[in-house]
Design an enzyme around this catalytic site. Structure first.
Site, short mmCIF file in Angstrom:
data_model
loop_
_atom_site.label_atom_id
_atom_site.label_comp_id
_atom_site.label_asym_id
_atom_site.label_seq_id
_atom_site.Cartn_x
_atom_site.Cartn_y
_atom_site.Cartn_z
N ASN A 26 -4.22 0.23 -4.13
CA ASN A 26 -5.09 1.09 -3.33
C ASN A 26 -5.33 2.39 -4.11
OD1 ASN A 26 -5.78 3.25 -1.52
ND2 ASN A 26 -5.28 1.92 0.19
N HIS A 46 2.03 -0.71 3.24
CA HIS A 46 2.22 0.66 3.73
C HIS A 46 3.62 1.16 3.39
CE1 HIS A 46 1.36 4.30 5.93
NE2 HIS A 46 0.13 3.86 6.03
N GLY A 47 3.63 2.22 2.60
CA GLY A 47 4.90 2.88 2.26
C GLY A 47 5.75 2.12 1.27
N ASP A 60 -7.26 4.99 -3.13
CA ASP A 60 -7.75 6.09 -2.28
C ASP A 60 -7.32 7.45 -2.80
OD1 ASP A 60 -8.74 4.17 -0.57
OD2 ASP A 60 -7.29 4.54 1.03
N HIS A 61 -6.05 7.53 -3.24
CA HIS A 61 -5.53 8.85 -3.58
C HIS A 61 -6.04 9.38 -4.90
CE1 HIS A 61 -3.58 9.09 0.12
NE2 HIS A 61 -2.82 8.04 -0.10
N GLY A 113 -0.52 1.79 -2.43
CA GLY A 113 -1.35 2.88 -2.94
C GLY A 113 -0.57 4.10 -3.36
N HIS A 114 -0.02 4.83 -2.39
CA HIS A 114 0.53 6.15 -2.66
C HIS A 114 1.59 6.14 -3.77
CE1 HIS A 114 2.91 9.83 -1.97
NE2 HIS A 114 1.70 10.34 -1.81
N GLU A 128 -2.36 -8.30 7.87
CA GLU A 128 -1.55 -7.49 6.96
C GLU A 128 -0.49 -6.82 7.84
OE1 GLU A 128 -3.40 -5.12 3.90
OE2 GLU A 128 -1.82 -3.60 4.07
N ARG A 180 -12.73 11.35 3.82
CA ARG A 180 -11.85 12.35 3.20
C ARG A 180 -11.50 12.03 1.74
NH1 ARG A 180 -6.28 11.34 6.52
NH2 ARG A 180 -7.66 11.70 8.28
N HIS A 181 -11.55 10.74 1.40
CA HIS A 181 -11.29 10.41 -0.01
C HIS A 181 -12.39 9.49 -0.58
CE1 HIS A 181 -9.22 7.22 2.15
NE2 HIS A 181 -8.11 7.91 2.34
N THR A 218 -2.34 9.50 7.34
CA THR A 218 -2.65 8.18 6.81
C THR A 218 -2.65 7.21 8.01
OG1 THR A 218 -1.93 6.44 5.27
CG2 THR A 218 -0.19 7.73 6.30
N THR A 219 -3.01 5.95 7.77
CA THR A 219 -3.05 4.99 8.88
C THR A 219 -1.65 4.91 9.50
OG1 THR A 219 -4.52 3.78 7.43
CG2 THR A 219 -3.89 2.69 9.47
N HIS A 233 -10.13 2.43 1.30
CA HIS A 233 -10.37 2.64 2.73
C HIS A 233 -11.54 3.62 2.85
CE1 HIS A 233 -8.44 3.89 6.86
NE2 HIS A 233 -9.72 3.58 6.96
N GLU A 271 -10.77 -1.59 3.34
CA GLU A 271 -10.16 -1.26 4.64
C GLU A 271 -11.18 -0.48 5.45
OE1 GLU A 271 -6.67 1.00 3.88
OE2 GLU A 271 -5.65 -0.65 2.90
N ARG A 320 -11.48 19.07 -5.04
CA ARG A 320 -12.38 20.02 -5.70
C ARG A 320 -13.85 19.63 -5.56
NH1 ARG A 320 -10.25 23.68 -9.53
NH2 ARG A 320 -8.41 24.48 -8.50
N ARG A 345 -13.05 5.77 5.07
CA ARG A 345 -12.77 6.39 6.38
C ARG A 345 -14.03 7.03 6.93
NH1 ARG A 345 -6.93 7.26 7.21
NH2 ARG A 345 -7.60 8.29 9.12
N1 PXP Z 1 -2.43 -1.21 3.74
C1 PXP Z 1 -3.17 -0.52 4.66
C2 PXP Z 1 -3.87 -1.29 5.72
C3 PXP Z 1 -3.29 0.88 4.59
O1 PXP Z 1 -4.02 1.53 5.50
C4 PXP Z 1 -2.66 1.57 3.53
C5 PXP Z 1 -2.82 3.05 3.41
O2 PXP Z 1 -4.14 3.34 3.08
C6 PXP Z 1 -1.92 0.80 2.60
C7 PXP Z 1 -1.80 -0.57 2.74
C8 PXP Z 1 -1.25 1.44 1.44
O3 PXP Z 1 -0.22 2.30 1.89
P1 PXP Z 1 0.51 3.23 0.86
O4 PXP Z 1 -0.51 4.20 0.34
O5 PXP Z 1 1.57 3.89 1.68
O6 PXP Z 1 1.06 2.36 -0.23
#
Ligand code: PXP
Length: 272
Positions: A25, A208-209, A27-28, A230-231, A168, A67-68, A117-118, A61, A87, A36, A63
């Site tokens: 992911n 997630h996480g 997004d970040h 992602g993160h 998921e 935001r990103h 975040t979600t 994602h 997403e 910026r 959104r």
């Molecule tokens: N899966 C879904 C559905 C999410 O919404 C996210 C966060 O955008 C992730 C996975 C990835 O989560 P993380 O950034 O914590 O790895």
């Protein structure tokens, strides 16, 4: 009750990959750019590098608050990456973009403007008709649809009822557990949900996480075929570069899957 709906979809008859696929992911990367309102760093360039480093797909994602990731990122990504998982909320405006861009996969997620975040999974029981309509339109366009849900039997059933091919499973409660007991309990719920999902004929993804320390236990859950991360990867990339960060995650997943295979064959040898 879960078994009553078994057989509605054929997707779980597809073989499960020996090693779960890694969806990165990005997004970040866009979060840093948007801080910026600049051109860099570019999530599309990051996505290409991530795929070159071994990512099996790219997740973004789009959104509602933008935001990103921006709409133009989604459109550009489609031409540059081999597998794109979009997403999105169950929302007509984003649906129109998805149907125009045609990513290979869509993951339906809940969305609240004030969240960082979600936070929780999608409540697939809230508006089953609306959900099924969106799933039907996406599926008719050839897109594989998953619902991002908490590991819960009612949500699995509702996701199946919507016509989605995949779920998921939200791994946030496991990833953020404060102690070993809470972590074990969250992991048990994920295991049970993965087994029930497969039993129902759904493909099972998770995310997630997840990070380098906690990913192995998720890889060890039978039936999980895709991880979206992602993160942790983007945070590590700031320190060591994106290609190394993706490679490290891919290696951690492969190592955990290999360990699992070894333990399984040792058990089988013991039995015979
Ligand atoms: N899966 C879904 C559905 C999410 O919404 C996210 C966060 O955008 C992730 C996975 C990835 O989560 P993380 O950034 O914590 O790895």
């Amino acid at each position: 009750m879960l078994r009553a709906m078994k057989g509605q979809t054929d997707s779980a008859r597809d073989p499960i990959p020996a090693v779960p696929r890694l969806g990165v992911n990005v997004d970040h990367v866009a979060t840093v750019r948007q801080a910026r309102r600049a051109c860099e760093p570019d999530p599309v360039a990051a996505a290409v590098l991530a795929e070159l480093a071994g990512a099996d797909g790219i997740t973004v994602h789009l959104r509602e608050d933008r935001r990103h990731i921006q709409e133009r990122d989604v459109r550009a990504l489609r031409g540059f990456v081999r597998h794109m998982n979009l997403e999105m909320a169950v929302d007509r405006a984003v649906l129109a973009i998805a149907l125009d861009v045609l990513p290979q996969a869509v993951c339906l997620v809940p969305e609240r403007r004030e969240e960082v975040t979600t936070e929780g999974g999608l409540d697939c029981t809230r508006d089953p008709v609306g959900l099924a309509t969106v799933v039907r339109e996406l599926s008719a366009a050839g897109i594989v649809v998953s619902c991002f849900i908490d590991p819960d039997a009612r949500q699995l059933q509702a996701a199946l009822g919507s016509g989605a091919q995949a779920v998921e499973l939200h791994t946030g409660r496991y990833a953020n557990a404060r102690d070993a007991a809470a972590r074990a309990e969250a992991l048990d719920d994920l295991r049970m949900a993965a087994a029930a999902g497969r039993e129902l004929g759904l493909r099972v993804h998770a995310g997630h996480g997840l990070d380098l320390r906690n990913v192995a236990a998720i890889v060890a859950i039978p039936g999980v075929e895709e991880l979206n991360i992602g993160h942790a990867i983007v945070a590590r990339a700031v320190m060591v570069g994106l290609e190394r960060a993706v490679r490290e995650m891919k290696d951690a997943i492969e190592k955990a899957a290999a360990g699992l295979r070894q333990r399984r064959s040792a058990r089988e040898e013991e039995k015979s």
